[in-house]
Design a protein around this motif. Structure first.
Motif, mmCIF file in Angstrom:
data_model
loop_
_atom_site.group_PDB
_atom_site.id
_atom_site.type_symbol
_atom_site.label_atom_id
_atom_site.label_comp_id
_atom_site.label_asym_id
_atom_site.label_seq_id
_atom_site.Cartn_x
_atom_site.Cartn_y
_atom_site.Cartn_z
ATOM 1 N N SER A 91 -20.703 21.382 -20.996
ATOM 2 C CA SER A 91 -20.301 20.734 -19.751
ATOM 3 C C SER A 91 -20.986 19.371 -19.690
ATOM 4 O O SER A 91 -21.886 19.078 -20.477
ATOM 5 C CB SER A 91 -20.716 21.577 -18.552
ATOM 6 O OG SER A 91 -22.117 21.489 -18.383
ATOM 7 N N LEU A 92 -20.569 18.553 -18.760
ATOM 8 C CA LEU A 92 -21.315 17.323 -18.500
ATOM 9 C C LEU A 92 -22.615 17.723 -17.817
ATOM 10 O O LEU A 92 -22.701 18.790 -17.208
ATOM 11 C CB LEU A 92 -20.500 16.404 -17.586
ATOM 12 C CG LEU A 92 -19.208 15.856 -18.191
ATOM 13 C CD1 LEU A 92 -18.466 15.019 -17.150
ATOM 14 C CD2 LEU A 92 -19.517 15.011 -19.432
ATOM 15 N N SER A 260 -18.548 20.146 -14.576
ATOM 16 C CA SER A 260 -17.402 19.408 -15.113
ATOM 17 C C SER A 260 -17.386 19.490 -16.632
ATOM 18 O O SER A 260 -18.432 19.541 -17.273
ATOM 19 C CB SER A 260 -17.472 17.937 -14.708
ATOM 20 O OG SER A 260 -17.421 17.823 -13.312
ATOM 21 N N PHE A 261 -16.185 19.473 -17.159
ATOM 22 C CA PHE A 261 -16.002 19.617 -18.595
ATOM 23 C C PHE A 261 -14.928 18.634 -19.025
ATOM 24 O O PHE A 261 -13.970 18.394 -18.289
ATOM 25 C CB PHE A 261 -15.572 21.061 -18.888
ATOM 26 C CG PHE A 261 -15.354 21.333 -20.345
ATOM 27 C CD1 PHE A 261 -16.440 21.436 -21.212
ATOM 28 C CD2 PHE A 261 -14.069 21.487 -20.853
ATOM 29 C CE1 PHE A 261 -16.237 21.682 -22.561
ATOM 30 C CE2 PHE A 261 -13.877 21.731 -22.211
ATOM 31 C CZ PHE A 261 -14.954 21.832 -23.058
ATOM 32 N N VAL A 262 -15.137 18.048 -20.198
ATOM 33 C CA VAL A 262 -14.128 17.121 -20.709
ATOM 34 C C VAL A 262 -13.362 17.813 -21.836
ATOM 35 O O VAL A 262 -13.856 17.910 -22.956
ATOM 36 C CB VAL A 262 -14.772 15.818 -21.242
ATOM 37 C CG1 VAL A 262 -13.683 14.859 -21.712
ATOM 38 C CG2 VAL A 262 -15.643 15.175 -20.187
ATOM 39 N N PRO A 263 -12.167 18.317 -21.559
ATOM 40 C CA PRO A 263 -11.392 18.940 -22.633
ATOM 41 C C PRO A 263 -10.942 17.864 -23.622
ATOM 42 O O PRO A 263 -10.530 16.774 -23.201
ATOM 43 C CB PRO A 263 -10.176 19.556 -21.924
ATOM 44 C CG PRO A 263 -10.480 19.480 -20.450
ATOM 45 C CD PRO A 263 -11.441 18.356 -20.271
ATOM 46 N N GLU A 265 -8.395 17.544 -25.351
ATOM 47 C CA GLU A 265 -6.997 17.119 -25.288
ATOM 48 C C GLU A 265 -6.722 16.222 -24.076
ATOM 49 O O GLU A 265 -5.705 15.559 -24.028
ATOM 50 C CB GLU A 265 -6.055 18.328 -25.312
ATOM 51 C CG GLU A 265 -6.187 19.284 -24.144
ATOM 52 C CD GLU A 265 -7.228 20.383 -24.369
ATOM 53 O OE1 GLU A 265 -8.240 20.113 -25.056
ATOM 54 O OE2 GLU A 265 -7.047 21.491 -23.844
ATOM 55 N N LEU A 266 -7.625 16.222 -23.096
ATOM 56 C CA LEU A 266 -7.415 15.371 -21.920
ATOM 57 C C LEU A 266 -8.248 14.101 -21.986
ATOM 58 O O LEU A 266 -7.779 13.018 -21.652
ATOM 59 C CB LEU A 266 -7.758 16.141 -20.641
ATOM 60 C CG LEU A 266 -6.838 17.318 -20.296
ATOM 61 C CD1 LEU A 266 -7.262 17.954 -18.985
ATOM 62 C CD2 LEU A 266 -5.379 16.856 -20.200
ATOM 63 N N GLY A 267 -9.512 14.259 -22.395
ATOM 64 C CA GLY A 267 -10.347 13.073 -22.527
ATOM 65 C C GLY A 267 -10.961 12.601 -21.229
ATOM 66 O O GLY A 267 -11.588 11.556 -21.183
ATOM 67 N N PHE A 268 -10.760 13.332 -20.126
ATOM 68 C CA PHE A 268 -11.441 12.977 -18.884
ATOM 69 C C PHE A 268 -12.001 14.257 -18.262
ATOM 70 O O PHE A 268 -11.533 15.351 -18.559
ATOM 71 C CB PHE A 268 -10.492 12.254 -17.919
ATOM 72 C CG PHE A 268 -9.238 13.013 -17.600
ATOM 73 C CD1 PHE A 268 -9.230 14.002 -16.619
ATOM 74 C CD2 PHE A 268 -8.053 12.738 -18.297
ATOM 75 C CE1 PHE A 268 -8.069 14.686 -16.335
ATOM 76 C CE2 PHE A 268 -6.891 13.435 -18.015
ATOM 77 C CZ PHE A 268 -6.894 14.409 -17.036
ATOM 78 N N PRO A 269 -13.047 14.099 -17.426
ATOM 79 C CA PRO A 269 -13.708 15.298 -16.907
ATOM 80 C C PRO A 269 -12.851 16.051 -15.893
ATOM 81 O O PRO A 269 -12.134 15.450 -15.104
ATOM 82 C CB PRO A 269 -14.981 14.750 -16.246
ATOM 83 C CG PRO A 269 -14.778 13.298 -16.081
ATOM 84 C CD PRO A 269 -13.710 12.854 -17.016
ATOM 85 N N VAL A 270 -12.940 17.366 -15.996
ATOM 86 C CA VAL A 270 -12.236 18.251 -15.073
ATOM 87 C C VAL A 270 -13.292 19.180 -14.477
ATOM 88 O O VAL A 270 -14.125 19.708 -15.199
ATOM 89 C CB VAL A 270 -11.185 19.097 -15.837
ATOM 90 C CG1 VAL A 270 -10.566 20.132 -14.918
ATOM 91 C CG2 VAL A 270 -10.134 18.206 -16.456
#
Lengths: 422, 283
Positions: A91-92, A260-263, A265-270
Motif C-alpha cells: 500500500s502507499l 491506498s493502493f496503486v494497481p 494497471e491503473l497507475g493511480f492510487p485507489v
C-alpha cells in the motif's frame, strides 16, 4: 518401542474430537457469533490482528472463537492463515495525521491544535465489577450529565461523536479532521529531533531474513507484531531504571486511516478501505546534536485499538536506540538481539511448547551418559581417589587458588563426592 | 488449507530451494532463508516441513520419523499433512523411502544413494549455548575459530571424566564448518560420515537451512587422547536381539521394571520379520 508410542494416529483423532466438544461447551448455551466477538470483544480481536500481523477483524474473531479465547493461539491461527496468502503489492504509506480519530490525548500539552479527545477509555473508570452487565447482559450506558461534559479549559471534546474543537486556542485551519501531530509543535521550534528520512523502500520482515543490528524499518515491524505482554514488561523495566528513557506521551491517537493502493494497471492510487490504528509518539530525554541539545522520540504503531501496546512499543523502540544515541547500555530493553529475537509469541510459544513433544531419545542418551559418569566416578574413587589427588598439588603449588581448606561457601569437594555415592 | 502441491506456493519453494543449493555447495554452512509461518507451531518441525515441501515431488515416497518411530503423535501429524497436501505415498520402511523426514534419529538401516534425509532442527547454531550473539557466532564460523567448542569438551573431561554431550553432539563438516547434527543421539553421528544419502537440515523458527551432501566427511569433535565414543549400548534389544541399535528404555511396571528395545521400530520389525520370531511378547 510400543506401549507408549503405538496408537499415535488414533490418539490424535480422539484429541481433536475432544477439543471440538470442549470448544463448543454445553449445548444448552447459545454459540457465539463472529459479529458478537468482533463487536463486544473488540480489544481481543485487535490484539489478535496485531500479533497475528493481519488486519482482518472477521478472521480474527473466528480465530478467537476457534482458540476458545486463547489470544496467543488465535494470533497463531491468523498468522498461519496470513502465510498462505500471496502478496500482491504494498500500500502507499498511511497518513496517520489524516486519521478519523476516536481518541487523541497529549500528556505534554494542556491544549494543542485539534484539541484533546478523551474517547472511549478505561483510564478514568473505577475498576468495580459492574454487576448490571451480568444481570441483564447489557449493562447501562451512563446518561450524559454535567459530569460527563468537557472539562473547561482542558480542551477536551465532550463527546466522542463530535469532532474535537477546531477552535481551540492553538487551533489552526486544519484539513477536514484538523489533527496535525503534536510533534509538529516541537519540530517547528527545532527542539525535537527530525525523524529519519526514509530512503528507499522499507524492508519486509515477512520476506527477508533479519540480521543484527536491524534497521529501524525492520525493528518497528518486529515490535508492531511482538507480544503485548513482552513489550509491556520491557517498557516497565526501562521505567524502573534498566535503561531509562525519560518518556513523555506527546501524543496517543486511535482512529481509522485510509489505505491506498496503486494497481499496476491503473497507475493511480485507489482507496481500498480503512483500518483502525493506535499510534503513540513519545518525547524523550534530550541529547546533544549538531544544532544544540534536543529532545529525542519513540514511536509505536499497532493495528486496532490497543494503547497499552502502542505506548509500550514507543518506550521499547526508544530504548533500542540507546547505542545509536550513545547512551550507556544498562538494561535488556536496550539490547536489540534480546528484544527483537524473543518478542514474537508465535515463535516463543511454539518453541517453549515443543518441550511437550516426546524427547525419549535425547533423554535416554542423557540417562545413559549420566549413569556412565556416575559409575566411572565411583570406580575411580574406590581405586584410590586419584581423581581428587590429581587436583590437590595444583592448588598448593600455583598459589593463585584459594588457600586449602578455605573455600567460599558451597560444599567441599569431599562433601560433593560423598553426595553422589549411593 | 491452501490448494498448492505440498502446501507451499511455488515462489516460497523456490526461495527454500535456492537456499538449499547454497547449503549443499558449502557443506555445514548455515544459510538464512525467509521461512514462512506453517499451519503447525514452531518447534513442531516447521523447518523440516518446509524443506520436505520444497524438494518433494508426486513420485516420491515419504517416511516420517519422530523418536525413531513413525507412529508417534507428531510423526503421524506430519504424514497426514503431506498425504493431504501432496498425496504422496507414505511408508514406514526406510529402504523404500525416497525422502525421510526425521526428528531426533537417523535410521539404523543404512541409507543409500538417492535418498534424502530431512532433519527438524531446533537450534541450528552449534555455538549458541556458548555464545548467544548471532553476530559473534557468524564471525567465529567465518574464521573457523572453534576454540570455545573444544574448551567446552575439555571442561567436560576435567569435570566428569568424559565428554558430557550425549545428543546434538557437534561435528566438523568437510573439515571446515562446525555443525549441529540436530538433537540426534551421538550414537547416530557416525552414520552421517561419508553417507551415501543427501542430508538436509531445516530450522524454521531460526530460519536457517544447511546440508551434508553425499560422501562428505562428518567428524564428531574430539581430542587425540579422548577420541569420540558413540556410546554403544551394552545390551541387546529384548524384541529382536540386535546389539547394534540405539535402545529405548521402557518402564513396564509399577516397581520400576523396565525393558530395552530398539528405538527404530522399522528396523526392529524388519529384523523380526526376517528371523520370524519375537524374543518377547509385545504388550
Amino acid at each position: 518401542m510400543y506401549v507408549a508410542v503405538k496408537g499415535g494416529a488414533k490418539a490424535i483423532d480422539a484429541a481433536h474430537r475432544l477439543l471440538a466438544k470442549k470448544r463448543r461447551g454445553p449445548k444448552g448455551i447459545p454459540g457465539l457469533s463472529l459479529s458478537q466477538i468482533a463487536s463486544q470483544l473488540a480489544l481481543s480481536v485487535a490484539r489478535v490482528m496485531a500479533e497475528g500481523s493481519l488486519y482482518a477483524p472477521r478472521l480474527a474473531a473466528l480465530a478467537v472463537k476457534q482458540a476458545m479465547g486463547d489470544l496467543v493461539e488465535a494470533a497463531f491461527l491468523l498468522r498461519a492463515a496470513r502465510g498462505a496468502y500471496p502478496s500482491f503489492g504494498r500500500s502507499l504509506p498511511l497518513d496517520t495525521s489524516e486519521m478519523r480519530l476516536s481518541r487523541r490525548i497529549s500528556a505534554t500539552w494542556k491544549d494543542l491544535p485539534g484539541g484533546q479527545k478523551l474517547g472511549p477509555t478505561f483510564d478514568y473508570t473505577h475498576r468495580l465489577l459492574e454487576h448490571s452487565l451480568a444481570d441483564d447482559g447489557e449493562g447501562r450506558i451512563p446518561a450524559p450529565g454535567p459530569a460527563a461534559l468537557s472539562v473547561p479549559g482542558a480542551g477536551f471534546a465532550p463527546d466522542s461523536d463530535t469532532p474535537a474543537r477546531p477552535d481551540s486556542p492553538l487551533g489552526r485551519a486544519g484539513k477536514s479532521q484538523g489533527m496535525p501531530r503534536a510533534a509538529s509543535i516541537l519540530l517547528s521550534e527545532g527542539i525535537l529531533e527530525q525523524g529519519e528520512e526514509g530512503g528507499g523502500e522499507p524492508g519486509d520482515i515477512t520476506r527477508e531474513t533479519q540480521g543484527f543490528p536491524m534497521g529501524r524499518d525492520m525493528r518497528l515491524q518486529t515490535l508492531g507484531r511482538a507480544d503485548e505482554g513482552f513489550l509491556l514488561s520491557l517498557a516497565y523495566s526501562t521505567q524502573r531504571g534498566f535503561g531509562s528513557t525519560h518518556p513523555f506521551v506527546n501524543e496517543l491517537r486511535i482512529g481509522k486511516a485510509e489505505v491506498s493502493f496503486v494497481p499496476a494497471e491503473l497507475g493511480f492510487p485507489v482507496v481500498v478501505g480503512e483500518i483502525e490504528l493506535t499510534e503513540c509518539e513519545t518525547v524523550n530525554q534530550f541529547m546533544g546534536g549538531p544544532g544544540g541539545p534536543m529532545f529525542t522520540r519513540g514511536y509505536g504503531l499497532v493495528f486496532g485499538n490497543n494503547e497499552r501496546k502502542a505506548l509500550a512499543m514507543a518506550l521499547v523502540e526508544r530504548a533500542l536506540r540507546a547505542e545509536e544515541l550513545g547512551e550507556p547500555l544498562k538494561g535488556p530493553a536496550q539490547d536489540q538481539e534480546f528484544v527483537l529475537a524473543h518478542g514474537d509469541n508465535v515463535e516463543a510459544s511454539g518453541f517453549v511448547g515443543h518441550l511437550k513433544l516426546p524427547h525419549y531419545v535425547d533423554f535416554q542418551s542423557e540417562l545413559g551418559l549420566l549413569r556412565d559418569i556416575r559409575k566411572n566416578r565411583s570406580n575411580t574413587k574406590r581405586e584410590g581417589e586419584e581423581e581428587r589427588l590429581s587436583f590437590r598439588p595444583l592448588e598448593g603449588a600455583g598459589g593463585t587458588g584459594p588457600p586449602a581448606g578455605k573455600t567460599r561457601g558451597g560444599p567441599s569437594p569431599a562433601e560433593r563426592d560423598g553426595g553422589d555415592l549411593p | 488449507m491452501s490448494g498448492n502441491f505440498a502446501y507451499l506456493d511455488e515462489d516460497s519453494k523456490r526461495l527454500v530451494r535456492r537456499a538449499l543449493l547454497k547449503a549443499v555447495s558449502v557443506p555445514g554452512y548455515q544459510v538464512p532463508f525467509s521461512g514462512k509461518e506453517m499451519p503447525m507451531p514452531y518447534g513442531w518441525g516447521t523447518g523440516g516441513i518446509q524443506v520436505t515441501a520444497s524438494v518433494i515431488g508426486p513420485s516420491d515416497t515419504l517416511k516420517v520419523i519422530d523418536q525413531g518411530s513413525g507412529d508417534t503423535t507428531n510423526a503421524v501429524s506430519i504424514q497426514k499433512f503431506f498425504k493431504k497436501t501432496a498425496g504422496v505415498r507414505i511408508t514406514d520402511r526406510a529402504s523404500e523411502a525416497t525422502i525421510i523426514q526425521t526428528r531426533h534419529r537417523v535410521p539404523e538401516t543404512p541409507l543409500s544413494e538417492g535418498q534424502i534425509m530431512v532433519y527438524q532442527v531446533p537450534i541450528p547454531e552449534p555455538l549458541r549455548f556458548l555464545e548467544p550473539r548471532e553476530g559473534e557466532c557468524l564471525q567465529l564460523h567465518a574464521n573457523a575459530e572453534y576454540g570455545i567448542l573444544y574448551v567446552k569438551l575439555y571442561e567436560d573431561i576435567t569435570r566428569h571424566g568424559e565428554i558430557a554431550s550425549s545428543y546434538d553432539y557437534p561435528a566438523m563438516v568437510n573439515g571446515r564448518h562446525a555443525m549441529s547434527p540436530s538433537p540426534i543421539p551421538r550414537f547416530d553421528n557416525p552414520k552421517l560420515h561419508r553417507s551415501k544419502a543427501l542430508h538436509l537440515f531445516g530450522a524454521g523458527r531460526e530460519k536457517r537451512v544447511y546440508a551434508v551432501p553425499p560422501h562428505t566427511s562428518v567428524l564428531s569433535l574430539d581430542f587425540d587422547d579422548h577420541p569420540f565414543k558413540a556410546a554403544p549400548n551394552p545390551r541387546a534389544c529384548e524384541l529382536c536381539g540386535s546389539t547394534e541399535s540405539f535402545l529405548d528404555e521402557v518402564v513396564t511396571g509399577d516397581r520400576g521394571e523396565r525393558i530395552f528395545a530398539c528405538s527404530d521400530t522399522d528396523y526392529c520389525e524388519g529384523r523380526r520379520r526376517l528371523t520370524g520370531k519375537t524374543l518377547r511378547k509385545e504388550a
